[in-house]
Design an enzyme around this catalytic site. Structure first.
Site, PDB file in Angstrom:
ATOM      1  N   LYS A   1      36.090  44.444  36.615  1.00 55.49           N
ATOM      2  CA  LYS A   1      35.625  43.261  37.350  1.00 55.49           C
ATOM      3  C   LYS A   1      34.539  43.557  38.357  1.00 55.49           C
ATOM      4  CE  LYS A   1      40.038  42.901  38.255  1.00 55.49           C
ATOM      5  NZ  LYS A   1      40.796  43.415  37.135  1.00 55.49           N
TER       6      LYS A   1
ATOM      7  N   VAL B   1      39.436  38.566  33.365  1.00 55.84           N
ATOM      8  CA  VAL B   1      40.345  37.546  33.903  1.00 55.84           C
ATOM      9  C   VAL B   1      41.397  37.254  32.838  1.00 55.84           C
ATOM     10  CG1 VAL B   1      40.554  35.217  34.848  1.00 55.84           C
ATOM     11  CG2 VAL B   1      38.404  36.469  35.099  1.00 55.84           C
TER      12      VAL B   1
ATOM     13  N   ASP C   1      42.007  41.792  44.259  1.00 51.74           N
ATOM     14  CA  ASP C   1      41.795  41.766  42.819  1.00 51.74           C
ATOM     15  C   ASP C   1      41.774  40.323  42.301  1.00 51.74           C
ATOM     16  OD1 ASP C   1      41.593  43.475  40.437  1.00 51.74           O
ATOM     17  OD2 ASP C   1      43.406  42.364  39.857  1.00 51.74           O
TER      18      ASP C   1
ATOM     19  N   GLU D   1      48.664  48.068  40.435  1.00 54.41           N
ATOM     20  CA  GLU D   1      47.712  49.170  40.582  1.00 54.41           C
ATOM     21  C   GLU D   1      48.464  50.350  41.179  1.00 54.41           C
ATOM     22  OE1 GLU D   1      44.309  49.110  39.823  1.00 54.41           O
ATOM     23  OE2 GLU D   1      44.832  47.219  38.874  1.00 54.41           O
TER      24      GLU D   1
ATOM     25  N   ALA E   1      43.380  39.236  31.122  1.00 57.40           N
ATOM     26  CA  ALA E   1      43.537  40.220  30.037  1.00 57.40           C
ATOM     27  C   ALA E   1      43.136  39.624  28.697  1.00 57.40           C
ATOM     28  CB  ALA E   1      44.966  40.763  30.030  1.00 57.40           C
TER      29      ALA E   1
ATOM     30  N   LYS F   1      38.644  37.943  40.509  1.00 59.26           N
ATOM     31  CA  LYS F   1      38.747  37.096  39.311  1.00 59.26           C
ATOM     32  C   LYS F   1      38.303  35.680  39.627  1.00 59.26           C
ATOM     33  CE  LYS F   1      42.472  39.870  37.423  1.00 59.26           C
ATOM     34  NZ  LYS F   1      43.885  39.967  37.067  1.00 59.26           N
TER      35      LYS F   1
ATOM     36  N   LEU G   1      44.087  36.711  27.394  1.00 67.02           N
ATOM     37  CA  LEU G   1      44.115  35.245  27.288  1.00 67.02           C
ATOM     38  C   LEU G   1      42.701  34.685  27.142  1.00 67.02           C
ATOM     39  CD1 LEU G   1      46.684  34.262  30.079  1.00 67.02           C
ATOM     40  CD2 LEU G   1      47.089  34.547  27.618  1.00 67.02           C
TER      41      LEU G   1
ATOM     42  N   THR H   1      36.536  51.051  33.181  1.00 66.67           N
ATOM     43  CA  THR H   1      36.760  51.743  34.450  1.00 66.67           C
ATOM     44  C   THR H   1      37.078  50.704  35.515  1.00 66.67           C
ATOM     45  OG1 THR H   1      34.496  51.508  35.276  1.00 66.67           O
ATOM     46  CG2 THR H   1      34.932  53.371  33.823  1.00 66.67           C
TER      47      THR H   1
END
Ligand code: ADP
Ligand code: ASP
Ligand code: MG
Length: 816
Positions: free
Chosen positions: A583, A613, A682, A671, A615, A686, A617, A560
């Site tokens: 996050k 952070v 956002d 978004e 996705a 991160k 990676l 979510t």
């Protein structure tokens, strides 16, 4: 109507109030009924003391209860006289015992029998007072037994004949028959008792004798539980047990049922119900000939305390036949009976467990029987080791189910519990272990937990464990994840539940892919889980339902973008591990962060958050590896917003700002409201997560906002319509930079002491400057990577890569 037999246990007849309740329940029953009464709680123990003080306590207790139940009148006077008589007799018996200097089991039986006698009379009077016809029946006229005082066995044929003759007419007249439990009469006319807890046996014997349909034992527990609730706090009710399983539970000392209570009704269609006296509406446990539900081999644990392990050992026993036979013949000749037998495969010893109090007699008898062998050194010795308990793991389906002992031993080993001996009953309905009494409760708790007996569907022994996932949120990422799980080659991760704000869908065996696809489609169309065959519930309620099932290595996955911190905490406290793509809970207050990251680790729960952070990676993973191998990460810089990288690289290449933003939206990078990305909020989250990972404990960074103030409050449509107003300024700015060989990038910088998020001018030729598209790029400066940073770069957005990052986290929980 078919006959029922009810037994009220001591706990259900604790005092006047309890007796009154029992009487009301009896009086309200329609149909033929036989009621068996135990002594009031604690009375048998009291009478066994055989002291003058016990006599006084006996009298006081019963007079109090009688006054409370009956009120003034003839019945009260009659019962008071009876209590006085029984007390006087008891005092006389005690005096005789003192003179004789020892307690004959016959005398003891006569002494304790008055507990049941008086309670049955009191209950009869109480029912009569409620205007229901009730007749007291003397158990001695009905229950015929052998002559083993203190532990007599009913003789079924004679009892049947007597019961029909004596109780039959009472029932035929429409009255309720009330019978004292626990006592009977031997052939020589002497009074006997059926052993502790013997009223259970009285009830089943009468049920068999009179052809009853059911027996109900009213107790202070909701039924037969998976273990003794006094030892294992989270023991759970077993709704149904086969006669044979219940017999095994009872045999191995679960006090809830007399060890031989099931013998009279085994092989009949009579069902026995152990029910809650406090909550008579509940069904309790049914014990019947119904074949138990298959698939859950382990049903219950039972514990027999106060045992001694007696061993006959010696090298000279190897291969000599008849040693076992002689051992048990000797024990039998002493009138003792053993509970478990074991022999090491080397045959150099034979052992058994026996009540501690009888160990000395057994040892003496065995030494006598093996006198010659002992003299000749063929047997090294006969020894008894006291303070032992037998722990029995019971279940009908254990026959032929592999892996059960392995699971038991792993559980015990993890608790450092030493197994003194093990025996597998030939029925394979139980595995019995001998452990020291000091370790027995912990052993029971460990084994109980290992088979998840406190859970619905517990008791399984799946050899290969899988990970059960509950998805919090079922949007694009959630669906990509469920697709990846469904198509994975192995099947060791399953989705068992979905949660949204309306409710939940749950299946402890895993949700089928087709079902997930259907749910995804319907959710896309705007429906909520509660209306898609799910249950309406708050998230916390849903979690509590899910965690009451026997799920395996449960993981809750948060996809979510809500403030889910407290919900995740409650999942952690219910035994879930956590994987986050969300996050917010980690980038909010430090307190929430600590509750999610620091606290769970202390209780063995694990939290992973790679996908927050970059996705898919391996950014957090890389940090862990550096850290684990003794490197020290000093600083992490990163372009961690796919949208901002896209927009800024397009703008640097000469594209109008508004067009770049529009395209980022069209391609699904941004978004729904692109200002969430453009504001830098956002990216700042991160950055904060990375900084906290490095040990930063300060404030959240204030990000550079790419949306000028006046545009922040506009509606989305107006904002998008006015977006081109910003283009000119951007063009000028990037053109000026381009002349210096520089470009703009949105960069977060994290150190243990500082964190920032904002626009940075970098050289076109630098790794950040040459990146484009939605690429994420993160650099680590560490002690080892000091001259040239370690760079991780790749696509940092998109449902598929994010889902892959999550799945990696889930798997890492399964293997670590
Ligand atoms: P009664 O009042 O009928 O004589 P008991 O006191 O003999 O009942 O038996 C009930 C008690 O047995 C419970 O209070 C509980 O402490 C104990 N017990 C032991 N093992 C179990 C089990 N597996 N399930 C339920 N109760 C158990
Ligand atoms: N009163 C006896 C006992 O305490 C018998 C029974 O309660 O079943 O053992
Ligand atoms: Mg009992």
């Amino acid at each position: 109507m078919k006959l029922e037999v009810w037994k009220f246990g001591g706990a259900s007849l604790a005092d006047g109030r309890a007796i009154q309740r029992a009487a009301q329940q009896i009086a309200a029953h329609r149909g033929p009924l036989v009621v068996v009464a135990s002594a009031l709680a604690g009375v048998t123990d009291l009478l066994l003391r055989g002291t003058p003080q016990a006599a006084v306590a006996f009298r006081t207790k019963h007079l109090q209860a009688t006054r409370a139940v009956l009120g003034p009148g003839a019945p009260l006077r009659a019962l008071t006289r009876e209590i006085d008589t029984l007390t006087r007799e008891y005092e006389d018996l005690c005096a005789a015992v003192t003179v004789l200097g020892y307690l004959d089991p016959r005398v003891q039986d006569a002494m304790v029998s008055r507990g049941e006698r008086v309670s049955a009379q009191l209950l009869t009077a109480a029912v009569t007072r409620l205007k229901r016809r009730a007749r007291l029946v003397d158990a001695l006229d009905v229950v015929c037994t052998d002559d083993v005082h203190g532990g007599a066995t009913p003789r079924l044929d004679d009892t049947r004949a007597r019961a029909r003759k004596v109780i039959g007419p009472v029932l035929a007249s429409g009255a309720i028959a009330l019978v004292p439990g626990y006592i009977g009469r031997a052939e020589d006319g002497s009074l006997t008792t059926l052993g502790r807890g013997g009223s259970d046996l009285t009830a089943t014997v009468l049920a068999r004798s009179l052809g009853a349909r059911t027996v109900a034992l009213w107790k202070d527990v909701p039924g037969i539980l998976t273990a003794d609730p006094r030892v294992v706090a989270d023991a759970r009710l077993i709704p149904q047990l086969h006669h044979r399983e219940a017999a095994e539970v009872a045999h191995y000392g679960a006090k809830v049922l007399h060890p031989r209570a099931l013998i009279p009704i085994a092989g009949t269609t009579i069902s026995l119900h152990v029910r809650s006296f406090l909550n008579p509406a509940l069904p309790g446990t049914e014990v019947s000939a119904r074949q138990a539900i298959t698939g859950y081999p382990v049903k219950a644990l039972a514990m027999l305390p106060g045992q001694a392990v007696v061993t006959v050992a010696g090298k000279g026993m190897v291969g000599v036949h008849g040693m076992a036979a002689r051992t048990f013949t000797a024990v039998d000749a002493e009138g003792l009976s053993v509970s478990t037998i074991f022999q090491a495969s080397s045959e150099s010893s034979i052992g058994f467990t026996i009540p501690e109090s009888q160990a000395e007699r057994a040892v003496r008898r065995l030494r006598q029987a093996f006198r010659h062998e002992l003299e000749q050194g063929l047997i090294d010795g006969v020894t008894a080791r006291p303070h032992m308990s037998v722990l029995a793991v019971v279940g009908e389906g254990m026959v032929g189910t592999p892996g059960i002992s392995a699971r038991v031993f792993a559980a015990l080993e993890s608790g450092g519990i030493n197994v003194v001996a093990i025996a597998q009953g030939s029925s394979e309905r139980n595995i019995s272990l001998v452990v020291s009494s000091a370790q027995a409760p912990e052993a029971a708790r460990r084994v109980h937990a290992a088979f998840q007996l406190s859970k619905i569907g517990g008791g399984q022994t799946t050899a290969k464990r899988h990970t059960d996932v509950v998805l919090l949120g079922f949007g694009r990422v959630g669906r990509a994840l469920s697709d990846q799980i469904a198509t994975a080659a192995d099947r060791d991760v399953r989705i068992v539940g979905l949660l949204d704000r309306s409710g939940y869908v749950f299946d402890s065996k895993g949700l089928a892919r087709a079902r997930l696809l259907r749910l995804a489609r319907d959710k896309d169309a705007g429906a909520l889980l509660a209306s898609l065959g799910g249950h309406k519930a708050s998230a916390v309620e849903a979690l509590s339902v899910m965690s009451s099932h026997a799920v395996s290595r449960p993981v809750i996955v948060d996809v979510t973008s809500d403030e889910t911190g407290s919900l995740l905490q409650s999942a952690i406290s219910r035994g879930f591990d956590v994987v986050l793509a969300n996050k917010k809970p980690l980038a909010g207050s430090l307190e929430t962060y600590d509750r999610l990251i620091t606290v769970p680790a202390q209780s063995g729960r694990r939290v992973r958050y790679e996908a927050t952070v970059g996705a898919g990676l391996p950014i957090i993973d890389t940090f862990r590896k550096l850290d684990d191998t003794g490197d020290r990460v000093l600083r992490i810089d990163g372009c961690v917003s796919g949208t901002l990288m896209f927009v800024l690289s397009e703008v640097s290449a000469g594209r109008p700002f508004s067009a770049a933003v529009r395209e980022a939206m069209d391609r699904g990078y941004a978004e729904p409201d692109p200002r969430d990305d453009l504001s830098g909020r956002d990216a700042a989250r991160k950055g904060l997560i990375l900084a906290r990972m490095l040990g930063y404990r300060g404030e959240a960074p204030k990000p550079d906002d790419l949306v000028p103030k006046p545009y922040a409050g506009l509606s989305l449509d107006t904002f998008l319509a006015r977006l081109p107003e910003l283009d000119a300024a951007w063009l000028t700015r990037v053109a000026a930079l381009a002349r210096k060989g520089r470009v703009l990038r949105y960069v977060v910088s994290a150190t243990p002491r500082k964190v920032s998020a904002g626009l940075v001018e970098v050289a076109v030729s630098s790794p950040m400057g040459s990146a484009s598209g939605t690429r994420n790029l993160v650099t680590f400066h560490s002690r080892r990577y000091s001259r040239e940073p370690l760079v991780i770069s790749g696509p940092g957005a998109g449902a598929d890569v994010t889902a892959a990052g999550i799945l990696n986290d889930i798997r890492s929980l399964g293997t670590s």
